[in-house]
Design a protein around this motif. Structure first.
Motif, PDB file in Angstrom:
ATOM      1  N   ALA A  54      76.354  58.325  36.946  1.00 47.72           N
ATOM      2  CA  ALA A  54      77.178  59.245  37.737  1.00 47.72           C
ATOM      3  C   ALA A  54      78.229  58.482  38.540  1.00 47.72           C
ATOM      4  O   ALA A  54      79.399  58.887  38.595  1.00 47.72           O
ATOM      5  N   ARG A  55      77.812  57.390  39.167  1.00 39.84           N
ATOM      6  CA  ARG A  55      78.782  56.579  39.915  1.00 39.84           C
ATOM      7  C   ARG A  55      79.839  56.007  38.980  1.00 39.84           C
ATOM      8  O   ARG A  55      81.015  55.913  39.338  1.00 39.84           O
ATOM      9  N   GLY A  56      79.414  55.623  37.771  1.00 39.72           N
ATOM     10  CA  GLY A  56      80.371  55.113  36.792  1.00 39.72           C
ATOM     11  C   GLY A  56      81.390  56.143  36.375  1.00 39.72           C
ATOM     12  O   GLY A  56      82.500  55.797  35.945  1.00 39.72           O
ATOM     13  N   ASP A  57      81.032  57.418  36.506  1.00 38.94           N
ATOM     14  CA  ASP A  57      81.957  58.510  36.203  1.00 38.94           C
ATOM     15  C   ASP A  57      82.755  58.942  37.431  1.00 38.94           C
ATOM     16  O   ASP A  57      83.441  59.964  37.393  1.00 38.94           O
ATOM     17  N   GLY A  58      82.645  58.189  38.525  1.00 36.84           N
ATOM     18  CA  GLY A  58      83.446  58.459  39.707  1.00 36.84           C
ATOM     19  C   GLY A  58      82.831  59.391  40.722  1.00 36.84           C
ATOM     20  O   GLY A  58      83.493  59.783  41.685  1.00 36.84           O
ATOM     21  N   MET A  59      81.555  59.749  40.537  1.00 36.65           N
ATOM     22  CA  MET A  59      80.904  60.641  41.494  1.00 36.65           C
ATOM     23  C   MET A  59      80.356  59.850  42.678  1.00 36.65           C
ATOM     24  O   MET A  59      79.976  58.687  42.547  1.00 36.65           O
ATOM     25  N   ARG A  60      80.327  60.490  43.816  1.00 35.33           N
ATOM     26  CA  ARG A  60      79.607  59.939  44.956  1.00 35.33           C
ATOM     27  C   ARG A  60      78.146  60.367  44.850  1.00 35.33           C
ATOM     28  O   ARG A  60      77.859  61.534  44.611  1.00 35.33           O
ATOM     29  N   VAL A  61      77.245  59.415  45.030  1.00 37.20           N
ATOM     30  CA  VAL A  61      75.813  59.711  44.950  1.00 37.20           C
ATOM     31  C   VAL A  61      75.148  59.239  46.229  1.00 37.20           C
ATOM     32  O   VAL A  61      75.297  58.083  46.638  1.00 37.20           O
ATOM     33  N   ARG A  62      74.428  60.148  46.860  1.00 38.87           N
ATOM     34  CA  ARG A  62      73.690  59.826  48.083  1.00 38.87           C
ATOM     35  C   ARG A  62      72.200  59.923  47.771  1.00 38.87           C
ATOM     36  O   ARG A  62      71.712  60.973  47.368  1.00 38.87           O
ATOM     37  N   TRP A  63      71.494  58.816  47.937  1.00 39.71           N
ATOM     38  CA  TRP A  63      70.060  58.763  47.631  1.00 39.71           C
ATOM     39  C   TRP A  63      69.274  59.028  48.904  1.00 39.71           C
ATOM     40  O   TRP A  63      69.435  58.329  49.898  1.00 39.71           O
ATOM     41  N   GLU A  64      68.424  60.048  48.877  1.00 34.27           N
ATOM     42  CA  GLU A  64      67.612  60.399  50.029  1.00 34.27           C
ATOM     43  C   GLU A  64      66.132  60.190  49.707  1.00 34.27           C
ATOM     44  O   GLU A  64      65.625  60.726  48.717  1.00 34.27           O
ATOM     45  N   GLU A  65      65.452  59.402  50.536  1.00 34.20           N
ATOM     46  CA  GLU A  65      63.996  59.274  50.398  1.00 34.20           C
ATOM     47  C   GLU A  65      63.369  60.517  51.036  1.00 34.20           C
ATOM     48  O   GLU A  65      62.744  60.465  52.094  1.00 34.20           O
ATOM     49  N   ALA A  66      63.543  61.631  50.342  1.00 33.26           N
ATOM     50  CA  ALA A  66      63.216  62.943  50.908  1.00 33.26           C
ATOM     51  C   ALA A  66      61.723  63.179  51.062  1.00 33.26           C
ATOM     52  O   ALA A  66      61.305  64.103  51.768  1.00 33.26           O
ATOM     53  N   ARG A  67      60.921  62.347  50.393  1.00 32.64           N
ATOM     54  CA  ARG A  67      59.463  62.507  50.454  1.00 32.64           C
ATOM     55  C   ARG A  67      58.794  61.204  50.870  1.00 32.64           C
ATOM     56  O   ARG A  67      57.656  60.932  50.512  1.00 32.64           O
ATOM     57  N   GLY A  68      59.510  60.404  51.652  1.00 30.33           N
ATOM     58  CA  GLY A  68      59.039  59.080  52.016  1.00 30.33           C
ATOM     59  C   GLY A  68      58.155  59.029  53.236  1.00 30.33           C
ATOM     60  O   GLY A  68      58.174  58.048  53.971  1.00 30.33           O
ATOM     61  N   GLY A  69      57.387  60.058  53.506  1.00 26.99           N
ATOM     62  CA  GLY A  69      56.499  60.078  54.660  1.00 26.99           C
ATOM     63  C   GLY A  69      56.538  61.425  55.344  1.00 26.99           C
ATOM     64  O   GLY A  69      57.368  62.283  55.025  1.00 26.99           O
ATOM     65  N   PRO A  70      55.630  61.657  56.304  1.00 33.53           N
ATOM     66  CA  PRO A  70      55.537  62.967  56.967  1.00 33.53           C
ATOM     67  C   PRO A  70      56.836  63.430  57.620  1.00 33.53           C
ATOM     68  O   PRO A  70      57.147  64.616  57.628  1.00 33.53           O
ATOM     69  N   GLY A  71      57.599  62.498  58.172  1.00 35.89           N
ATOM     70  CA  GLY A  71      58.826  62.890  58.864  1.00 35.89           C
ATOM     71  C   GLY A  71      60.055  62.912  57.985  1.00 35.89           C
ATOM     72  O   GLY A  71      61.139  63.307  58.435  1.00 35.89           O
ATOM     73  N   ALA A  72      59.914  62.502  56.706  1.00 39.92           N
ATOM     74  CA  ALA A  72      61.072  62.377  55.826  1.00 39.92           C
ATOM     75  C   ALA A  72      61.820  63.700  55.611  1.00 39.92           C
ATOM     76  O   ALA A  72      63.060  63.734  55.678  1.00 39.92           O
ATOM     77  N   PRO A  73      61.125  64.818  55.363  1.00 35.15           N
ATOM     78  CA  PRO A  73      61.873  66.072  55.161  1.00 35.15           C
ATOM     79  C   PRO A  73      62.713  66.471  56.373  1.00 35.15           C
ATOM     80  O   PRO A  73      63.857  66.930  56.209  1.00 35.15           O
ATOM     81  N   PHE A  74      62.174  66.289  57.570  1.00 39.96           N
ATOM     82  CA  PHE A  74      62.932  66.663  58.770  1.00 39.96           C
ATOM     83  C   PHE A  74      64.163  65.769  58.924  1.00 39.96           C
ATOM     84  O   PHE A  74      65.253  66.237  59.256  1.00 39.96           O
ATOM     85  N   HIS A  75      63.991  64.472  58.654  1.00 37.61           N
ATOM     86  CA  HIS A  75      65.109  63.539  58.746  1.00 37.61           C
ATOM     87  C   HIS A  75      66.180  63.877  57.702  1.00 37.61           C
ATOM     88  O   HIS A  75      67.381  63.896  58.005  1.00 37.61           O
ATOM     89  N   THR A  76      65.735  64.151  56.470  1.00 36.82           N
ATOM     90  CA  THR A  76      66.665  64.450  55.379  1.00 36.82           C
ATOM     91  C   THR A  76      67.441  65.728  55.654  1.00 36.82           C
ATOM     92  O   THR A  76      68.673  65.771  55.548  1.00 36.82           O
ATOM     93  N   ILE A  77      66.712  66.791  55.997  1.00 41.27           N
ATOM     94  CA  ILE A  77      67.368  68.083  56.223  1.00 41.27           C
ATOM     95  C   ILE A  77      68.302  68.014  57.428  1.00 41.27           C
ATOM     96  O   ILE A  77      69.420  68.541  57.409  1.00 41.27           O
ATOM     97  N   GLY A  78      67.863  67.314  58.481  1.00 40.83           N
ATOM     98  CA  GLY A  78      68.716  67.169  59.653  1.00 40.83           C
ATOM     99  C   GLY A  78      69.997  66.433  59.339  1.00 40.83           C
ATOM    100  O   GLY A  78      71.080  66.796  59.819  1.00 40.83           O
TER     101      GLY A  78
END
Length: 346
Positions: A54-78
């Protein structure tokens, strides 16, 4: 994400990201892809590779550790909330995902796009048209659990967001045969990006077999599945077994021992693996997404896709009452495939 893009895409699987690339192929958008990373190592690996493409095709990609622990969803969504509120268009791959449903309650985007996450798209359109709650096909028939009850208001709000209105458009970008739903625009995905980017493949003389996660989802009995794989491999001379990313290591080890097949864990979605090659002249599959996508990705080649039906006797006692009908529909609506009769349960 200082300046919110006009279009935000949320993906949780490699196939979803592939289909975002396909959707964006003929369009010009200020697009950022947000990867809500799962914890499964194989899925994460394929997503990393797809993110590189995707990056090679010029897209911006944001990687989120959305399930990286109990507080990860709140951090990601915020962290995503400001961009969600300002985005004009939201692209999602899995309307059944609780994570995605929660994000949909935050956005006020006027345009929503659903890209394929496999055969579940077929059920999504049907449920939306009937005004039903969104439930994955292999879970239908069971009682809602405590978490389902608690999450019900969010799921209902997301379903309303996914329903077209005077102020909101909904597009489904799909390679699946789907019903129509009032106000929903259905756009065909013919895998033009995949065919332009990869191949044509070198074709071998033998056959390859595609794995499925029907055992892992509790739909098919593991002993029946292994017996079916053995029979298919012997009948068609298959030498390789392309594992589904959700297949368990224990089951794959058993298949290797009992079938003698070479177990291949792909680093990309199978559509890209097949298009890149080498690939067998015949690809054998059980009812799954690939019986619809591979004929499109391999259009113009001599590769044939063959699908073996699921015998009712293979189903577990816990399988949803909808399972047999849904799987038969997946097979019956596939175009440009060879139908194979299933062997009776042993």
């Amino acid at each position: 994400m200082d300046a919110a893009p006009a279009t935000l895409a949320f993906v949780e699987s490699p196939v979803q990201l592939l289909n975002v690339l396909e959707w964006a192929h003929t369009k010009t958008h200020d697009l950022t892809v947000v990867v809500l990373s799962p914890t499964d190592p194989m899925t994460r690996g394929q997503l990393r590779r797809m993110a590189e493409l995707a990056r090679g095709d010029g897209m911006r990609v944001r990687w989120e550790e959305a399930r990286g622990g109990p507080g990860a969803p709140f951090h990601t969504i915020g962290g995503l909330a400001p961009a969600l509120r300002r985005a004009e268009r939201i692209v999602i791959g899995d309307p059944f995902s609780r994570y995605v449903q929660l994000l949909l309650t935050i956005t006020s985007a006027r345009d929503l796009v659903v890209v394929d996450d496999g055969t579940a798209t077929m059920e999504f359109i049907s449920q939306l048209a009937r005004g039903e709650r969104l439930v994955r096909w292999h879970r239908r028939g069971g009682r809602p659990g405590a978490r389902d009850v608690l999450f019900a208001p969010v799921s209902a709000a997301a379903r309303r967001r996914l329903t077209p209105s005077a102020t909101r458009t909904v597009e489904v970008f799909t390679s699946m045969p789907v019903d129509t739903a009032p106000g929903v625009t259905v756009t065909a995905n013919d895998f033009a990006w995949t065919r332009a980017r990869f191949g044509p493949p070198r074709i071998t003389r033998g056959a390859d077999l595609v794995g499925t996660s029907l055992v892992e989802t509790g739909v098919v009995d593991p002993d029946q599945y292994v017996a079916a794989v053995i029979s298919l491999a012997r009948a068609h001379g298959a030498t390789r077994y392309f594992a589904h990313r959700r297949e368990s290591s224990g089951k794959l080890h058993r298949l290797a021992v009992e079938t003698g097949l070479e177990i291949v864990r792909p680093d990309l979605p199978l559509e890209l693996i097949a298009r890149r090659g080498p690939i067998g002249r015949t690809i054998l599959s059980f009812p799954s997404t690939v019986v619809h996508t591979l004929p499109l990705a391999l259009a113009g080649t001599d590769v044939k896709v063959a699908v073996c039906d699921i015998d009712p006797g293979w189903l577990t006692a816990h399988a949803s009452p909808r399972a047999q009908g849904f799987l038969a529909g997946v097979t019956g609506t596939a175009r440009d495939v060879q139908r194979l009769h299933s062997l009776p349960a042993t």
